[in-house]
Design a protein around this motif. Structure first.
Motif, PDB file in Angstrom:
ATOM      1  N   LEU A 566       0.883  -1.279   0.016  1.00  0.00           N
ATOM      2  CA  LEU A 566       0.103   0.040  -0.098  1.00  0.00           C
ATOM      3  C   LEU A 566       1.004   1.224  -0.219  1.00  0.00           C
ATOM      4  N   ALA A 567       2.031   1.211   0.849  1.00  0.00           N
ATOM      5  CA  ALA A 567       2.836   2.476   0.750  1.00  0.00           C
ATOM      6  C   ALA A 567       3.452   2.773  -0.692  1.00  0.00           C
ATOM      7  N   ARG A 568       3.761   1.710  -1.238  1.00  0.00           N
ATOM      8  CA  ARG A 568       4.125   1.768  -2.720  1.00  0.00           C
ATOM      9  C   ARG A 568       3.196   2.260  -3.642  1.00  0.00           C
ATOM     10  N   LEU A 569       1.851   1.842  -3.415  1.00  0.00           N
ATOM     11  CA  LEU A 569       0.717   2.303  -4.466  1.00  0.00           C
ATOM     12  C   LEU A 569       0.580   3.922  -3.994  1.00  0.00           C
ATOM     13  N   ARG A 570       0.565   4.149  -2.583  1.00  0.00           N
ATOM     14  CA  ARG A 570       0.393   5.648  -2.123  1.00  0.00           C
ATOM     15  C   ARG A 570       1.471   6.511  -2.895  1.00  0.00           C
ATOM     16  N   ALA A 571       2.515   5.937  -2.916  1.00  0.00           N
ATOM     17  CA  ALA A 571       3.650   6.768  -3.492  1.00  0.00           C
ATOM     18  C   ALA A 571       3.567   6.992  -4.953  1.00  0.00           C
ATOM     19  N   ARG A 572       2.913   6.224  -5.499  1.00  0.00           N
ATOM     20  CA  ARG A 572       2.488   6.412  -7.005  1.00  0.00           C
ATOM     21  C   ARG A 572       1.343   7.177  -7.162  1.00  0.00           C
ATOM     22  N   GLY A 573       0.577   7.561  -6.217  1.00  0.00           N
ATOM     23  CA  GLY A 573      -0.408   8.430  -6.291  1.00  0.00           C
ATOM     24  C   GLY A 573      -1.775   7.990  -6.376  1.00  0.00           C
ATOM     25  N   PHE A 574      -2.023   6.646  -6.364  1.00  0.00           N
ATOM     26  CA  PHE A 574      -3.285   5.940  -6.285  1.00  0.00           C
ATOM     27  C   PHE A 574      -3.937   6.092  -4.895  1.00  0.00           C
ATOM     28  N   GLY A 575      -5.268   6.363  -5.099  1.00  0.00           N
ATOM     29  CA  GLY A 575      -6.211   6.357  -3.681  1.00  0.00           C
ATOM     30  C   GLY A 575      -6.414   5.073  -3.223  1.00  0.00           C
ATOM     31  N   LEU A 576      -6.588   4.844  -2.148  1.00  0.00           N
ATOM     32  CA  LEU A 576      -6.618   3.907  -1.323  1.00  0.00           C
ATOM     33  C   LEU A 576      -7.817   3.832  -0.245  1.00  0.00           C
ATOM     34  N   SER A 577      -8.810   2.920  -0.471  1.00  0.00           N
ATOM     35  CA  SER A 577      -9.911   2.867   0.171  1.00  0.00           C
ATOM     36  C   SER A 577      -9.952   1.586   1.134  1.00  0.00           C
ATOM     37  N   LEU A 578     -10.236   1.588   2.444  1.00  0.00           N
ATOM     38  CA  LEU A 578     -10.793   0.565   3.510  1.00  0.00           C
ATOM     39  C   LEU A 578     -12.035  -0.013   3.339  1.00  0.00           C
ATOM     40  N   ASP A 579     -12.331  -0.818   2.491  1.00  0.00           N
ATOM     41  CA  ASP A 579     -13.855  -1.181   2.429  1.00  0.00           C
ATOM     42  C   ASP A 579     -14.220  -2.117   3.601  1.00  0.00           C
ATOM     43  N   ASP A 580     -15.774  -1.968   3.750  1.00  0.00           N
ATOM     44  CA  ASP A 580     -16.493  -2.827   4.911  1.00  0.00           C
ATOM     45  C   ASP A 580     -15.618  -2.676   6.274  1.00  0.00           C
ATOM     46  N   PHE A 581     -15.472  -1.572   6.554  1.00  0.00           N
ATOM     47  CA  PHE A 581     -14.546  -1.320   7.866  1.00  0.00           C
ATOM     48  C   PHE A 581     -15.453  -1.850   9.063  1.00  0.00           C
ATOM     49  N   GLY A 582     -14.925  -2.326   9.817  1.00  0.00           N
ATOM     50  CA  GLY A 582     -15.747  -3.104  11.146  1.00  0.00           C
ATOM     51  C   GLY A 582     -16.387  -4.238  11.216  1.00  0.00           C
TER      52      GLY A 582
END
Length: 687
Positions: A566-582
């Motif tokens: 995820l850190a590498r994806l974020r470094a490239r600029g992609f958005g990251l969403s945590l789905d179904d939290f909880g």
């Protein structure tokens, strides 16, 4: 290698070569090797011995005829023909009886010595009658030939030939000194020559057998290694190496006669397919070696149950209570003979599950583990008529038992068969759908609930079936994950989503972030980053326009690897969403480590949120948590105005659900964007 050359019961190999001392009486120290040596060469040398017997008969007859022509020999010459020849004929008759060959060397030696003694007496009488007996070189040559002939006839096993040769030599010396009437000097002269020839013959015989035995050791070692390799190959072809149980191939062979007996006797059988649950987690946690040890222990436990009286008591008349085999990484199959009712099969299944559930100790670290099993039962002849059909039915029933929660047993029925056929048909159609362009994307807007403006969207895959119509993802995505088709489906969705972003940009529509759900296998895909980069270049899309949604359960399987990816994806600029939290095993420490940009509240917390209570408190806590962590919070599954108002009051402005829009085909979603753009232009013009 012939059957007689097979390794003895104790087993020998090239590493345990037999002791072969350089001693006068050659014999292997190991009696089993001695028997193998004799059995190996007996057949070959017995034919030489028979040929030698025929040669001896022909020589005796020839000597008789020569003496008749040269000396007109009388009774002594005829005595040679009537006494010595029958002895050799008796030896030849003995050699033709296979039952009498067990001790052929000492017996043949006895025949030869008997014939030699007869010839001594005859030659002495020939001398007395004025013929060529022991008093001439011809007689000495006859005895020398007799010594060599002894070693030829006996063939192998030098010690018997030596004893025979010594007996002949002793008889010759006695006759030479006592009855030939020679002077002491001449008798000593002939004795020296005969003794020299005897030593030469004995040396040649000894050395020949020594070489034979050395050659046999090498050949036997080669044969043993080849036989061991063949036995290992045969075992690997029919048995599982980890548990020592029969594999699928051998199990099918063993089941056939049992089914045939049951068919003739009119009794029934049952095939039980046992799926050990969560064994893969043991492999992951403790390594493959420990996992195999656990599996072998369970197999031994089940095997003991089959052989013990507990299971055999189900049917006392059964000749063989069961045949157990390993058919997969974590699966066993069991045939129970003479078991013709479901009640007894159910009893056996319960005992098997109880045996599997007994704690298993893992060596490192030493702690008990408790596994469970799902068992499918197929009855013969009701469910299937052959081994392959019974196995298939039992596996289907076991799979259904796992799908129902596991830790139970289930009998096969036609409904399971129909569902399996439907599943196979659906999987085949899904493969065709991927290649045939039947998959499409629908887009569900993410709305700013304060203004009703669309601020984003989620791409949801749909299957436009030519016969069944539009199929929701819940009907085929689980099947795709099980069959491995989720990878090409994900690739299709990513391409379609990037294509939509490019299309909207070209048409001047609002530049909205588009969310795409990633499956669990994507986290283990080493080429994910490269493929995403290639898509961005191919469609000319900026990475921040693509939001990758991942579920909480996926990320918690391997937090360290997930954080790195995820850190590498974020470094490239992609958005990251945590789905179904909880909905999973939420952990604030894990959430703090994950470089997410968006947090989605699961719809299960939204349903009753307007009523307050625990759901309302949990939703409010998630909103506050996300805001404090700097995350964009999105509530999904909003269907009523009350739910929306509650979320707005707690600061959650981004909402998604049927209250605003259902998932829409691309054309309809684009019309929404067109209308929003037109409205924005008109608002700017009015201002």
């Amino acid at each position: 290698m012939r059957a007689s050359d097979a390794p003895p019961a104790g087993g020998h190999d090239a590493c345990n070569a037999p002791v072969l001392p350089l001693r006068l009486l050659l014999r292997f120290a190991d009696a089993a090797w001695e028997r193998r040596f004799v059995a190996h060469y007996a057949g070959t040398y017995f034919r030489f011995a028979q040929a030698s017997l025929l040669l001896g008969l022909s020589l005796i007859v020839g000597d008789y005829l020569v003496d008749c022509l040269a000396h007109r020999a009388g009774g002594a010459n005829l005595l040679r023909l009537t006494v010595a020849a029958p002895v050799l004929l008796a030896a030849l008759a003995y050699s033709l009886q296979p039952r009498w060959r067990r001790h052929w060397q000492p017996v043949m030696a006895g025949f030869i010595v008997t014939a030699a003694l007869c010839l001594f007496v005859i030659l002495v009488r020939i001398d007395a009658e004025g013929g060529s007996g022991l008093q001439t070189w011809v007689g000495v040559l006859n005895f020398t030939f007799l010594q060599f002939y002894c070693f030829v006839v006996l063939g192998v096993q030098f010690r018997f030939a030596l004893v025979s040769g010594l007996a002949i030599l002793a008889a010759f010396e006695y006759a030479l000194w006592a009855h030939a009437g020679l002077s002491p000097g001449l008798a000593a002269y002939w004795s020296y020559h005969v003794l020299t020839l005897f030593v030469l013959a004995a040396g040649i015989g000894w050395w020949r057998e020594f070489l034979l035995r050395k050659e046999f050791v090498a050949r036997a070692a080669l044969d043993d290694s080849r036989a061991a390799a063949e036995r290992r190959a045969q075992r690997l072809a029919h048995y599982d190496e980890t548990t020592g149980l029969p594999n699928r191939r051998l199990f099918a062979e063993l089941v056939v006669p049992a089914l045939e007996r049951a068919r003739r006797s009119g009794t029934g059988c049952a095939v039980l397919h046992v799926e050990i649950e969560h064994l893969g987690k043991v492999h992951e946690a403790y390594g493959r070696g420990q996992g195999d040890a656990v599996l072998a222990g369970i197999a031994q436990r089940v095997r003991s149950l089959i052989r013990g009286g507990d299971l055999a008591a189900v049917e006392q008349a059964a000749e063989r209570p069961g045949v157990l085999a390993r058919l997969g990484d974590n699966a066993f199959s069991l045939l129970i003979a003479d078991l013709d009712c479901q009640e007894r099969a159910s009893l056996v299944s319960q005992r098997l599950m109880a045996a599997v559930m007994q704690p298993v100790t893992v060596d490192a670290p030493a702690q008990p583990l408790q596994l469970s099993a799902s068992i499918g039962v197929a009855m013969f002849p009701g469910d299937a008529q052959d081994a392959a059909g019974l196995l298939r039915c039992a596996e289907l029933a076991a799979r259904a038992a796992q799908g129902a929660g596991g830790g139970r047993h289930q009998f096969f029925d036609e409904a399971l068969n129909a569902r399996h056929r439907d599943r196979m048909r659906l999987e085949s159609e899904l493969r065709q759908a991927i290649d045939g362009g039947q998959l499409c994307l629908h887009y569900q807007p993410k709305v700013d609930a304060r203004s009703g403006r669309i601020v984003g969207a989620e791409a949801l895959v749909r299957w436009q079936h030519p016969v069944r119509g539009l199929i929701a993802p819940g009907s085929f995505i689980p099947l795709a994950e099980e069959s491995g088709l989720i990878v090409p489906i994900t690739d299709h969705v990513l391409h379609a989503a990037c294509g939509s972003l490019r299309r909207w940009a070209d048409r001047g529509l609002p530049a909205l972030p588009l969310s795409v759900n990633l499956p669990a296998v994507s986290l283990a895909d080493a080429g994910l980053l490269e493929r995403l980069d290639a898509l961005m270049q191919q469609y000319g899309v900026r990475p921040e326009r693509l939001v990758l949604e991942l579920t909480e359960t996926m990320l918690l399987r391997d937090v360290a690897a997930a954080v790195e990816l995820l850190a590498r994806l974020r470094a490239r600029g992609f958005g990251l969403s945590l789905d179904d939290f909880g909905t999973g095993y939420s952990s604030l420490s894990y959430l703090r480590r994950l470089p997410m940009s968006e947090l989605k509240i699961d719809r299960s917390f939204i349903t009753d949120v307007a009523r307050g209570g625990r759901d309302g408190a949990l939703a409010a806590a998630v909103i506050t948590l996300g805001r404090e962590l700097g995350l964009q919070v999105v509530a999904e599954g909003v269907e009523t105005a009350e739910q929306s108002a509650f979320l707005l009051a707690r600061g959650c402005t981004l909402q998604q659900g049927y209250l605003f829009h259902r998932p829409l085909p691309r054309e309809q979603f684009e019309r929404l964007l067109e209308g929003q753009r037109t409205h924005a232009i008109e608002a700017q013009a009015g201002a």
